[in-house]
Design an enzyme around this catalytic site. Structure first.
Site, PDB file in Angstrom:
ATOM      1  N   ASN A  59       7.677   7.109  -8.083  1.00  0.00           N
ATOM      2  CA  ASN A  59       6.732   8.088  -7.526  1.00  0.00           C
ATOM      3  C   ASN A  59       7.399   8.837  -6.377  1.00  0.00           C
ATOM      4  OD1 ASN A  59       4.604   9.459  -6.403  1.00  0.00           O
ATOM      5  ND2 ASN A  59       3.328   7.656  -6.024  1.00  0.00           N
ATOM      6  N   HIS A  61      -4.321   7.073  -7.674  1.00  0.00           N
ATOM      7  CA  HIS A  61      -3.373   6.424  -6.768  1.00  0.00           C
ATOM      8  C   HIS A  61      -4.060   6.154  -5.421  1.00  0.00           C
ATOM      9  CE1 HIS A  61       0.034   5.873  -4.057  1.00  0.00           C
ATOM     10  NE2 HIS A  61       0.685   5.468  -5.135  1.00  0.00           N
ATOM     11  N   GLU A  98      -1.826  -2.185  -6.911  1.00  0.00           N
ATOM     12  CA  GLU A  98      -1.073  -1.779  -5.717  1.00  0.00           C
ATOM     13  C   GLU A  98      -1.928  -2.047  -4.485  1.00  0.00           C
ATOM     14  OE1 GLU A  98       0.279   2.418  -5.987  1.00  0.00           O
ATOM     15  OE2 GLU A  98       2.221   1.454  -6.165  1.00  0.00           O
TER      16      GLU A  98
HETATM   17  O1  G3P Z   1       3.142   4.604  -6.503  1.00  0.00           O
HETATM   18  C1  G3P Z   1       3.934   3.608  -5.918  1.00  0.00           C
HETATM   19  C2  G3P Z   1       3.815   3.623  -4.432  1.00  0.00           C
HETATM   20  O2  G3P Z   1       2.487   3.670  -3.990  1.00  0.00           O
HETATM   21  C3  G3P Z   1       4.525   2.437  -3.808  1.00  0.00           C
HETATM   22  O3  G3P Z   1       5.057   2.881  -2.600  1.00  0.00           O
HETATM   23  O4  G3P Z   1       6.877   3.088  -0.963  1.00  0.00           O
HETATM   24  O5  G3P Z   1       5.749   0.863  -1.326  1.00  0.00           O
HETATM   25  O6  G3P Z   1       7.277   1.793  -3.084  1.00  0.00           O
HETATM   26  P1  G3P Z   1       6.304   2.103  -1.961  1.00  0.00           P
END
Ligand code: G3P
Length: 219
Positions: A9, A92, A140
């Protein structure tokens, strides 16, 4: 161990905007060709066209629950397809939408042959949105996003229980937040997911190509 799916992303970092973003796409394409690991990139909406035709899958960071018509400023599935996009993130953590809109976006993706990746912040949300039959659900935990603390290590139970919460074998589970190393990806696969979503671990790395190579180099 099966090869992971890696969804990168780009968010709205300057390191993944403009020419730097296209270099990142070429780097991801090269690592995918070297390793056979499926890597998908998610540039910002206005730049999607600039990532078309380089031999790597491009997903949108967002799609709107609209049909063609008077929806100024929204993101239409057919326009994404015109940009060479083959899928989209939906809901998201940084771009949340209500459940009816998520449902409509999954239906629009299905109708238009776009892969749907619905993001969820909790096990309950994973259970809820998996009923909509997207192609993927990505757990997430918001508090770990951007932290550099990998969800697959910091909170393995949320990943394991998210996998258990999805009863439809057609809906595959991904996890994201804080992922940056091959061992984080390996842990995610061992917990039952088919891959990861990540951003800062690669986009903000000194050498993004080396970071991608390390990410997929686990045994
Ligand atoms: O979409 C993936 C993103 O939200 C994760 O962010 O920077 O923790 O890899 P990061």
């Amino acid at each position: 161990m099966q090869k992971p799916i890696i969804i990168l992303n780009y968010k709205t970092y300057l390191e993944s905007t403009g020419d730097r973003g296209r270099e990142l796409t070429w780097a991801a394409r090269d690592v995918m060709q070297e390793t056979g690991v499926r890597i998908i990139v998610c540039p910002q909406t206005p730049e999607l066209f600039h990532h078309k035709g380089y031999g790597i899958e491009v997903f949108s960071q967002h799609i709107d629950p609209i049909e063609p018509g008077s929806h100024t400023g929204h993101v239409l599935a057919q326009a994404l397809i015109h940009c060479g996009v083959t899928g989209s993130l939906i809901n998201h953590s940084e771009d949340r939408m209500p459940l009816p809109d998520i449902k409509k976006c999954v239906e629009i993706c299905r109708k238009n042959g776009l892969t749907s990746v619905v993001c969820a912040e909790s096990i309950e949300k994973v259970r809820e949105v998996s009923q909509l039959k997207p192609d993927f659900v990505a757990i997430e935990p918001p508090e770990l996003i951007g932290s550099g603390i990998p969800v697959s290590k910091a909170d393995p139970d949320i990943v394991r229980d998210s996998v258990k919460a999805v009863t439809d074998p057609e809906v595959k589970v991904l996890c994201g937040a804080g992922i940056s190393k091959g061992e984080d990806v390996k842990a995610a696969l061992e917990l039952g997911t088919v891959g990861v979503l990540l951003a800062s671990g690669v986009v903000k790395a000194k050498d993004p190509k080396a970071a991608l190579r390390e990410l997929v180099a686990f045994k």
